[in-house]
Design a protein around this motif. Sequence first.
Motif, PDB file in Angstrom:
ATOM      1  N   ASP A 132       1.032  -1.571  -0.301  1.00 24.14           N
ATOM      2  CA  ASP A 132       0.004  -0.291   0.255  1.00 24.14           C
ATOM      3  C   ASP A 132       0.574   0.869  -0.108  1.00 24.14           C
ATOM      4  O   ASP A 132       0.760   2.407  -1.021  1.00 24.14           O
ATOM      5  N   TYR A 133       2.415   1.234   0.677  1.00 21.40           N
ATOM      6  CA  TYR A 133       2.384   2.996   0.725  1.00 21.40           C
ATOM      7  C   TYR A 133       3.644   2.431  -0.580  1.00 21.40           C
ATOM      8  O   TYR A 133       3.734   3.801  -0.689  1.00 21.40           O
ATOM      9  N   ALA A 134       3.543   1.543  -0.647  1.00 15.90           N
ATOM     10  CA  ALA A 134       4.694   1.528  -2.132  1.00 15.90           C
ATOM     11  C   ALA A 134       3.754   2.283  -3.828  1.00 15.90           C
ATOM     12  O   ALA A 134       3.883   3.000  -4.156  1.00 15.90           O
TER      13      ALA A 134
ATOM     14  N   TRP B 229      16.629  -4.273   0.927  1.00 18.72           N
ATOM     15  CA  TRP B 229      15.884  -5.679   1.376  1.00 18.72           C
ATOM     16  C   TRP B 229      14.928  -5.747   2.289  1.00 18.72           C
ATOM     17  O   TRP B 229      13.684  -5.772   1.962  1.00 18.72           O
ATOM     18  N   ASN B 230      15.087  -4.410   3.267  1.00 19.46           N
ATOM     19  CA  ASN B 230      13.960  -3.693   4.007  1.00 19.46           C
ATOM     20  C   ASN B 230      12.713  -3.575   3.062  1.00 19.46           C
ATOM     21  O   ASN B 230      11.793  -3.692   4.651  1.00 19.46           O
ATOM     22  N   PHE B 231      12.505  -3.018   2.816  1.00 23.86           N
ATOM     23  CA  PHE B 231      11.863  -2.364   2.106  1.00 23.86           C
ATOM     24  C   PHE B 231      11.826  -2.548   0.443  1.00 23.86           C
ATOM     25  O   PHE B 231      11.710  -2.108  -0.263  1.00 23.86           O
ATOM     26  N   PRO B 232      11.711  -4.085   0.148  1.00 15.78           N
ATOM     27  CA  PRO B 232      11.758  -4.383  -1.148  1.00 15.78           C
ATOM     28  C   PRO B 232      10.689  -3.832  -2.349  1.00 15.78           C
ATOM     29  O   PRO B 232      11.517  -3.750  -3.207  1.00 15.78           O
TER      30      PRO B 232
ATOM     31  N   ALA C 227       9.068  -0.956  -1.993  1.00 16.76           N
ATOM     32  CA  ALA C 227       8.205  -0.104  -1.057  1.00 16.76           C
ATOM     33  C   ALA C 227       9.188   1.482  -1.764  1.00 16.76           C
ATOM     34  O   ALA C 227       9.079   2.100  -2.579  1.00 16.76           O
ATOM     35  N   ILE C 228      10.992   0.543  -1.077  1.00 16.77           N
ATOM     36  CA  ILE C 228      11.544   1.249  -1.390  1.00 16.77           C
ATOM     37  C   ILE C 228      11.889   1.620  -3.102  1.00 16.77           C
ATOM     38  O   ILE C 228      12.385   2.540  -3.762  1.00 16.77           O
ATOM     39  N   ALA C 229      11.863  -0.129  -3.621  1.00 20.97           N
ATOM     40  CA  ALA C 229      12.044   0.095  -4.578  1.00 20.97           C
ATOM     41  C   ALA C 229      11.360   0.907  -5.979  1.00 20.97           C
ATOM     42  O   ALA C 229      11.824   1.408  -6.884  1.00 20.97           O
ATOM     43  N   LEU C 230      10.097   0.606  -5.273  1.00 19.16           N
ATOM     44  CA  LEU C 230       9.120   0.862  -6.488  1.00 19.16           C
ATOM     45  C   LEU C 230       9.000   2.901  -5.948  1.00 19.16           C
ATOM     46  O   LEU C 230       8.545   3.774  -7.166  1.00 19.16           O
ATOM     47  N   ARG C 231       9.333   3.219  -5.393  1.00 16.97           N
ATOM     48  CA  ARG C 231       9.621   4.995  -5.194  1.00 16.97           C
ATOM     49  C   ARG C 231      11.049   5.246  -5.717  1.00 16.97           C
ATOM     50  O   ARG C 231      10.586   6.381  -6.698  1.00 16.97           O
ATOM     51  N   LYS C 232      11.567   4.180  -6.108  1.00 18.35           N
ATOM     52  CA  LYS C 232      12.934   5.030  -6.716  1.00 18.35           C
ATOM     53  C   LYS C 232      12.217   4.765  -8.651  1.00 18.35           C
ATOM     54  O   LYS C 232      12.973   5.920  -9.393  1.00 18.35           O
TER      55      LYS C 232
ATOM     56  N   GLN D 116      14.016  -3.503  11.350  1.00 13.64           N
ATOM     57  CA  GLN D 116      15.294  -2.967  10.253  1.00 13.64           C
ATOM     58  C   GLN D 116      14.400  -1.613   9.229  1.00 13.64           C
ATOM     59  O   GLN D 116      13.828  -2.211   8.163  1.00 13.64           O
ATOM     60  N   VAL D 117      13.974  -1.246   9.841  1.00 10.13           N
ATOM     61  CA  VAL D 117      13.896   0.044   9.183  1.00 10.13           C
ATOM     62  C   VAL D 117      14.791   1.463   9.736  1.00 10.13           C
ATOM     63  O   VAL D 117      15.584   1.733  10.545  1.00 10.13           O
ATOM     64  N   CYS D 118      15.356   1.966   8.478  1.00  6.61           N
ATOM     65  CA  CYS D 118      16.317   3.381   9.045  1.00  6.61           C
ATOM     66  C   CYS D 118      14.982   4.323  10.122  1.00  6.61           C
ATOM     67  O   CYS D 118      16.640   5.029  10.495  1.00  6.61           O
ATOM     68  N   THR D 119      13.927   4.122   9.850  1.00  2.00           N
ATOM     69  CA  THR D 119      13.991   4.819  10.401  1.00  2.00           C
ATOM     70  C   THR D 119      13.507   4.930  12.227  1.00  2.00           C
ATOM     71  O   THR D 119      12.659   5.377  13.223  1.00  2.00           O
ATOM     72  N   CYS D 120      13.754   3.718  12.358  1.00  2.00           N
ATOM     73  CA  CYS D 120      13.149   3.219  13.933  1.00  2.00           C
ATOM     74  C   CYS D 120      14.128   4.124  14.388  1.00  2.00           C
ATOM     75  O   CYS D 120      15.555   4.393  14.497  1.00  2.00           O
TER      76      CYS D 120
ATOM     77  N   ALA E 147       7.098   8.875  10.509  1.00  2.00           N
ATOM     78  CA  ALA E 147       7.973   9.645  10.342  1.00  2.00           C
ATOM     79  C   ALA E 147       7.807  10.192   8.786  1.00  2.00           C
ATOM     80  O   ALA E 147       8.670  11.037   8.022  1.00  2.00           O
ATOM     81  N   ASN E 148       6.938   9.252   7.689  1.00  2.00           N
ATOM     82  CA  ASN E 148       7.206   9.462   6.167  1.00  2.00           C
ATOM     83  C   ASN E 148       6.277   9.494   5.163  1.00  2.00           C
ATOM     84  O   ASN E 148       4.844   8.023   5.842  1.00  2.00           O
ATOM     85  N   ALA E 149       6.130   9.410   4.722  1.00  4.88           N
ATOM     86  CA  ALA E 149       4.654   9.481   3.581  1.00  4.88           C
ATOM     87  C   ALA E 149       5.421   9.990   2.731  1.00  4.88           C
ATOM     88  O   ALA E 149       6.196  10.852   2.065  1.00  4.88           O
TER      89      ALA E 149
ATOM     90  N   PRO F 259       8.883  15.202   1.850  1.00  9.37           N
ATOM     91  CA  PRO F 259      10.389  14.837   1.225  1.00  9.37           C
ATOM     92  C   PRO F 259      11.433  14.136   2.679  1.00  9.37           C
ATOM     93  O   PRO F 259      11.108  14.355   4.055  1.00  9.37           O
ATOM     94  N   PHE F 260      11.878  12.735   1.791  1.00 13.08           N
ATOM     95  CA  PHE F 260      12.539  12.213   2.614  1.00 13.08           C
ATOM     96  C   PHE F 260      14.153  12.090   2.222  1.00 13.08           C
ATOM     97  O   PHE F 260      14.481  11.995   1.345  1.00 13.08           O
ATOM     98  N   GLY F 261      14.325  12.253   3.559  1.00 16.58           N
ATOM     99  CA  GLY F 261      16.023  12.095   3.283  1.00 16.58           C
ATOM    100  C   GLY F 261      16.730  12.844   4.210  1.00 16.58           C
ATOM    101  O   GLY F 261      16.005  13.272   5.276  1.00 16.58           O
TER     102      GLY F 261
HETATM  103  O1  LIG Z   1      14.241   1.538   5.706  1.00 17.28           O
HETATM  104  C1  LIG Z   1      13.750   2.851   5.479  1.00 17.28           C
HETATM  105  C2  LIG Z   1      12.290   2.809   4.917  1.00 17.28           C
HETATM  106  C3  LIG Z   1      11.746   4.503   5.492  1.00 17.28           C
HETATM  107  C4  LIG Z   1      10.271   4.844   4.950  1.00 17.28           C
HETATM  108  O2  LIG Z   1      10.343   4.825   3.821  1.00 17.28           O
HETATM  109  O3  LIG Z   1       9.788   5.086   5.826  1.00 17.28           O
END
Ligand SMILES: O=CCCC(=O)O
Length: 516
Positions: free
Chosen positions: A140-142, A187-190, A192-197, A321-325, A478-480, A484-486
């Motif tokens: 859903d997030y992707a 690998w942690n959001f295979p 969502a992060i792939a589709l975002r990019k 396993q989330v970078c925003t944890c 923290a994100n939607a 802008p995320f970074g």
């Molecule tokens: O691991 C990072 C995911 C960050 C996010 O999209 O919320």
Amino acid sequence: MLLPRTLRNAPIARSLRAFSTSTMVLSQRFTLNDPSLLLSTGWINDAAARSGAGRTPFEVQDPATGEVWTRVESMDATDTDAAIQAATDAFPAYAALPARTRARLLLEFDRLVRENKEDLATLVVMEAGKTLAEARAEVDYAATYSWIMAGEAERIQGEVLKANENPSLRFFTIKQPIGPVGLLCPWNFPVAIALRKIATALAAGCTVVIKPSPETPTTALALALLAQRAGFPKGVVNVVTVSSETTPEVGQKMCEDKRLKKISFTGSTNVGKLLAAQSASSLKKLTLELGGNGSFIVFEDADLEQAADALVANKFRNAGQVCTCANRIFVQASVIDRFAELVKTRIAKLNTGHGLDSGVTTGALTTERSAERVVGLVADALENGGTLHTGGKRVGTGFLFEPTLITGASRDARVYKEEIFGPICSLYAFESEEEVVALANATDMGLTNYVFSQNIGRAWRCYEKLESGTVAINTAIANAAESPFGGIKESGSGKEGGLGYGVDEFLIVKSAAMTV
Ligand SMILES: O=CCCC(=O)O
């Protein structure tokens, strides 16, 4: 959907080729509604690619059991060269498509991702170890990114400027796609992060070479197949599947090859630094989403129940396993005992296990390496004065680890200094606002911080003073896609998502001057 004639009939023929590729399903644990989504070779020029060198395929493990459930072809620098050439050949025609055509293609891609949500989520569980609920939420997030980027494709515009000291001079800008790009996905959001990019690059008019992690190749391949079915032209989306042995050579090839004009990478700070060094020879533009060591600050004036709910949701999502944890959890000394109790009560309700089993709330760590690292982090925290309240052990045959609560570890402990990336909550006491802001900022990282306080002035002061790309106030989220995320500092450079920010990373700005 109005597509150029050459695009209209292509997907059917190309999909048939994809169906004929052999896939290896070695697990009885799941079935897919559409088994053709599971591919076992890389993807170049809209066709399943077979590695010329005939290497043994690499194994993909089910993180919850440790069992091998599929095998995927291991590609190398030579295969990457072919993928880059495919993206390079496809670029001029794709970049020249009207923005509305790109938007329509993205909307169709978005529709297919949503239509195949269950299958994509099942693959995420099998390769990343998440729970099915988390995996569905990830899809859903992707799709929020494929949706928003369809709109972004149409919003790419330049500007007209008047030279203030020269009334007869005008300047214009146009934005153009930067070129073929390399997308290095974690690998942690295979999905969502792939589709975002992918969606951001495609919205900008770039063609892509995707390198998924060795742990999670199947979802990237499924996305490539869906992109083809959506009607993206041949060579626009390519995937190079890598084993852990071929990852370094493929990463280096992508960074050094001059045909790729940009690299977008999500992963660790150490690998980000290596990729930046490797990209120096071609001065490639980089977007780097790297590690975090974020603070979760709970003031005594916070709603403690809300903060405890948020912490458990944030910290144990995807087994931590989330970078925003949250990494360093600072709680004002006057409420730390009560807060620890609230957290412990909530952890007691969690249930760790296989993500496809019902009632499971917390899935597995994705790799054996991660599980062993977390074991080491707990031992080190206890050696450094920590008290274990709950958890602390591996369970089962796979990479499962109990949700863990520690208090009292010193600031010498690795859980304080390193990004944990696992299901460990470690609480530290603080006395004052000034002290906690200084502690939170005393790190090289700067991705996400969390503040819990009912005092709006204090929350705002923390937002301004905390050194991170994002500050979340009284929320675990923290994100939607709209935001802008970074990170800043060693957490990276550039932004993903947001209105204009993410897509600008894939564009060049060209200015013109004219006398009137
Ligand atoms: O691991 C990072 C995911 C960050 C996010 O999209 O919320």
